[in-house]
Scaffold this motif. Structure first.
Motif: not given
Ligand SMILES: [Zn+2]
Ligand SMILES: [Zn+2]
Length: 159
Positions: A80, A91-93, A98, A100, A113
Motif C-alpha cells: 500500500h 500489505c498484511c493480507e 480490502h 485499509s 495496517e
Molecule cells: Zn492491505
C-alpha cells in the motif's frame, strides 16, 4: 509462540510468492527484491530509499525502474502507499480484497495496517450526499505507538 521478525519476513515473502504463482502474476527478481526491501523496512519506505536499499544487489538503477516495480506491487495488492509520506508498506493480507486504515507513529515511524471496509464505506457513501465525488480515499491516523507513548510517559513522569 511468537515468530521472530526474520521468520515473519520469510513467511510474508513465501506468501507473496505463492499468491503470485497462484494468480499467474510475474513476480520478477526485481519486483521480488523491491517487495522484500519493503517487508524488511521497519517503517514506510520511499522510492529513493528503495533505490539505496537495492543498490548493493542491483547497482545504480533509474528511479523509473523502481516506480514500475512499485506500480505492479500496488496494482496487485502486495503493498500500500502511505500518501502522507509518499512511501510504501507491505500489505498484511495479500489476496484478500480490502481497504485499509493506517496508524502511524510520529515517534519511530512504525505503521500498522488496519484492514476493514466499514469505515471506508461509511465515508464514501456519505460523500454523494454532499454532492461530492470521491476520487481517492486515504485514512491515516498519526500519533504514538505503544512503545513511544510509554517512553514519552516515562520521560515526562517521575523517574
Ligand atoms: Zn492491505
Ligand atoms: Zn513509535
Amino acid at each position: 509462540m511468537a515468530m521472530s521478525i526474520a521468520e515473519n519476513r520469510a513467511v510474508r515473502l513465501a506468501h507473496a510468492e505463492a499468491h503470485a504463482a497462484l494468480h499467474g502474476l510475474a513476480l520478477t527478481p526485481l519486483r521480488r527484491q523491491v517487495y522484500a526491501a519493503i517487508v524488511a523496512s521497519e517503517r514506510p519506505i520511499g522510492a529513493y530509499e528503495l533505490l539505496e536499499a537495492l543498490a548493493p544487489q542491483r547497482g545504480r538503477m533509474p528511479p523509473t525502474t523502481v516506480y514500475r516495480a512499485l506500480d505492479f506491487l500496488l496494482a496487485h495488492g502486495f503493498v500500500h502507499r502511505i500518501e502522507s509520506k509518499n512511501a510504501f508498506v507491505a500489505c498484511c493480507e495479500i489476496g484478500v480484497p480490502h481497504r485499509s486504515q493506517f496508524l502511524m507513529c510520529d515517534g519511530c515511524g512504525a505503521t500498522v495496517e488496519i484492514p476493514g471496509d466499514d469505515l471506508a464505506d461509511q465515508l464514501s457513501h456519505s460523500a454523494p450526499a454532499h454532492g461530492f465525488e470521491v476520487h481517492r480515499q486515504v485514512i491515516e491516523l498519526s500519533g504514538l505507538c505503544a512503545l513511544c507513548a510509554h517512553a514519552a510517559r516515562s520521560a515526562g513522569g517521575p523517574a
